[in-house]
Write an enzyme that holds these catalytic residues in place. Structure first.
Site, short mmCIF file in Angstrom:
data_model
loop_
_atom_site.label_atom_id
_atom_site.label_comp_id
_atom_site.label_asym_id
_atom_site.label_seq_id
_atom_site.Cartn_x
_atom_site.Cartn_y
_atom_site.Cartn_z
N TYR A 1 -24.58 14.25 5.21
CA TYR A 1 -24.35 13.43 6.39
C TYR A 1 -23.07 13.88 7.11
O TYR A 1 -22.03 14.08 6.48
CB TYR A 1 -24.21 11.96 5.97
CG TYR A 1 -23.85 11.03 7.11
CD1 TYR A 1 -24.79 10.64 8.03
CD2 TYR A 1 -22.55 10.56 7.25
CE1 TYR A 1 -24.47 9.80 9.08
CE2 TYR A 1 -22.20 9.72 8.29
CZ TYR A 1 -23.17 9.34 9.20
OH TYR A 1 -22.84 8.52 10.23
N GLY B 1 0.82 -1.21 0.00
CA GLY B 1 0.00 0.00 0.00
C GLY B 1 0.85 1.25 0.00
O GLY B 1 2.07 1.20 0.19
N SER C 1 6.74 3.06 -5.74
CA SER C 1 6.77 2.74 -7.18
C SER C 1 5.44 3.09 -7.84
O SER C 1 5.35 3.16 -9.06
CB SER C 1 7.06 1.25 -7.38
OG SER C 1 6.09 0.48 -6.70
N GLU C 2 4.42 3.34 -7.02
CA GLU C 2 3.10 3.67 -7.57
C GLU C 2 2.83 5.18 -7.61
O GLU C 2 1.68 5.59 -7.69
CB GLU C 2 1.99 3.01 -6.73
CG GLU C 2 2.05 1.51 -6.64
CD GLU C 2 1.66 0.79 -7.93
OE1 GLU C 2 1.60 1.44 -8.99
OE2 GLU C 2 1.44 -0.43 -7.85
N TYR D 1 -26.02 0.04 1.36
CA TYR D 1 -26.02 1.47 0.98
C TYR D 1 -24.67 2.14 1.28
O TYR D 1 -24.36 3.19 0.73
CB TYR D 1 -27.15 2.22 1.70
CG TYR D 1 -26.86 2.52 3.15
CD1 TYR D 1 -27.05 1.58 4.14
CD2 TYR D 1 -26.34 3.76 3.52
CE1 TYR D 1 -26.75 1.85 5.47
CE2 TYR D 1 -26.04 4.04 4.84
CZ TYR D 1 -26.25 3.08 5.81
OH TYR D 1 -25.94 3.36 7.12
N HIS E 1 -3.83 3.72 -1.18
CA HIS E 1 -3.81 2.42 -1.86
C HIS E 1 -3.53 1.34 -0.82
O HIS E 1 -2.62 1.49 -0.01
CB HIS E 1 -2.73 2.44 -2.94
CG HIS E 1 -2.45 1.09 -3.52
ND1 HIS E 1 -3.45 0.24 -3.96
CD2 HIS E 1 -1.30 0.41 -3.72
CE1 HIS E 1 -2.92 -0.88 -4.40
NE2 HIS E 1 -1.60 -0.81 -4.27
N HIS F 1 -3.77 -3.16 0.12
CA HIS F 1 -3.97 -4.54 -0.30
C HIS F 1 -4.88 -5.21 0.73
O HIS F 1 -4.51 -6.20 1.34
CB HIS F 1 -2.64 -5.28 -0.40
CG HIS F 1 -1.69 -4.70 -1.39
ND1 HIS F 1 -0.34 -4.90 -1.35
CD2 HIS F 1 -1.91 -3.90 -2.47
CE1 HIS F 1 0.24 -4.26 -2.36
NE2 HIS F 1 -0.70 -3.64 -3.05
N HIS G 1 -5.05 -7.16 -7.89
CA HIS G 1 -4.08 -6.36 -7.12
C HIS G 1 -4.67 -5.88 -5.79
O HIS G 1 -4.31 -6.43 -4.74
CB HIS G 1 -3.62 -5.20 -8.02
CG HIS G 1 -2.56 -4.33 -7.43
ND1 HIS G 1 -1.72 -3.56 -8.20
CD2 HIS G 1 -2.21 -4.08 -6.15
CE1 HIS G 1 -0.89 -2.89 -7.41
NE2 HIS G 1 -1.18 -3.19 -6.16
ZN LIG Z 1 -0.22 -2.34 -4.55
#
Ligand SMILES: [Zn+2]
Length: 218
Positions: A210, A28, A75-76, A116, A95, A97, A157
Site C-alpha cells: 500500500y 512523550g 528519562s525514557e 483493519y 512515545h 500520552h 501509561h
Molecule cells: Zn511517558
C-alpha cells in the site's frame, strides 16, 4: 552539527505531537537512529516543544552515553535505545500520552482488531503490565510487548510506536491512537465484531504494498 537533519526533524515532529493531540505539555518523546553512526538523536527532558532548537536534541550512543548536546536527555532514552539494539527494522521510536491509547493502557486492555487499520502495527496491539517510567523494566517490557508489531500500549501509561523512519513511526502512533478510540467506543456501545486471523493476514499482505507507487518510465 552531528545528526543535524534528524535533530531538525525531531523538533518539527515534537510540535506535531501537541498539534495532532497525541500528547499534552512536555509528555512523550521521540528518537531517530542512524545505523551508520550507531548513534540516536533523542528529545530532551521536560522542555517546551515550541521553544526547542535542533541543538537541544541530544545525540547518544546505545549504551546511554551523551555524544553531543548540552541538554539532559529524555528519562525514557533506554526505552528508545533498546529497540535500536534489538530490532533491525526500527530506526525511529515515538512515545505519546495520547488520550484513547492511555485509557486502554489504564484498563490494561490489548487493542483487538475491530478495524483493519490496526494492521499498520500488526494483528493487534498488546498492552504491557505497569512498570515505573524511565526504568529498565519499562524498556524491556516495551520491547517484549512490541514483538512482531510496530506499536505497544504501556500499562497505566501511554503509547509507544516504532517505524523504519520518523514519518512511519509517527503515522503508526496516530493510526493506533485512532484504533484505540474506535475500539474503546465499540466496547462502550457493545461487542465489536473482530476481524479473524486470516482476514488480518490478508490486510497485512496488502499493507506491504500500500502506498508504493509503481515506477513509471519517463
Ligand atoms: Zn511517558
Amino acid at each position: 552539527m552531528l545528526m543535524e537533519q534528524e535533530r531538525t526533524e525531531i523538533v518539527a515532529y515534537l510540535k506535531m505531537l501537541i498539534t495532532h493531540r497525541l500528547t499534552k505539555g512536555t509528555g512523550g518523546n521521540i528518537s531517530v537512529y542512524d545505523k551508520t553512526l550507531n548513534f540516536m538523536a533523542v528529545s530532551p527532558s521536560g522542555m517546551d516543544y515550541f521553544k526547542l532548537e535542533p541543538q537541544d536534541i541530544v545525540v547518544m550512543d546505545l549504551d546511554g552515553n551523551i555524544i553531543d548536546g548540552k541538554r539532559k536527555p529524555s528519562s525514557e532514552y533506554e526505552m528508545h535505545s533498546i529497540f535500536y539494539r534489538e530490532r533491525n527494522d526500527i530506526c525511529s521510536v515515538v512515545h505519546a500520552h495520547s488520550p484513547y491509547a492511555s485509557v486502554l493502557a489504564c484498563l490494561n486492555w490489548d487493542i483487538e482488531p475491530c478495524t483493519y487499520l490496526i494492521g499498520s502495527a500488526g494483528k493487534n496491539v498488546r498492552c504491557t503490565k505497569y512498570e515505573t517510567f524511565g526504568s529498565p523494566e519499562l524498556a524491556a517490557s516495551a520491547l517484549e510487548g512490541m514483538k512482531d508489531r510496530y506499536a505497544v500500549l504501556l500499562g497505566n501509561h501511554g503509547l509507544l510506536a516504532g517505524g523504519g523512519d520518523l514519518a512511519a513511526a509517527f503515522d503508526n502512533a496516530e493510526e493506533i491512537e485512532f484504533c484505540a478510540e474506535i475500539y474503546y467506543k465499540c466496547k462502550a456501545a457493545g461487542n465489536p465484531v473482530l476481524l479473524s486471523d486470516s482476514q488480518m493476514d490478508t490486510v497485512l499482505k496488502k499493507f506491504e504494498t500500500y502506498g508504493v507507487q509503481p515506477e513509471v518510465d519517463s
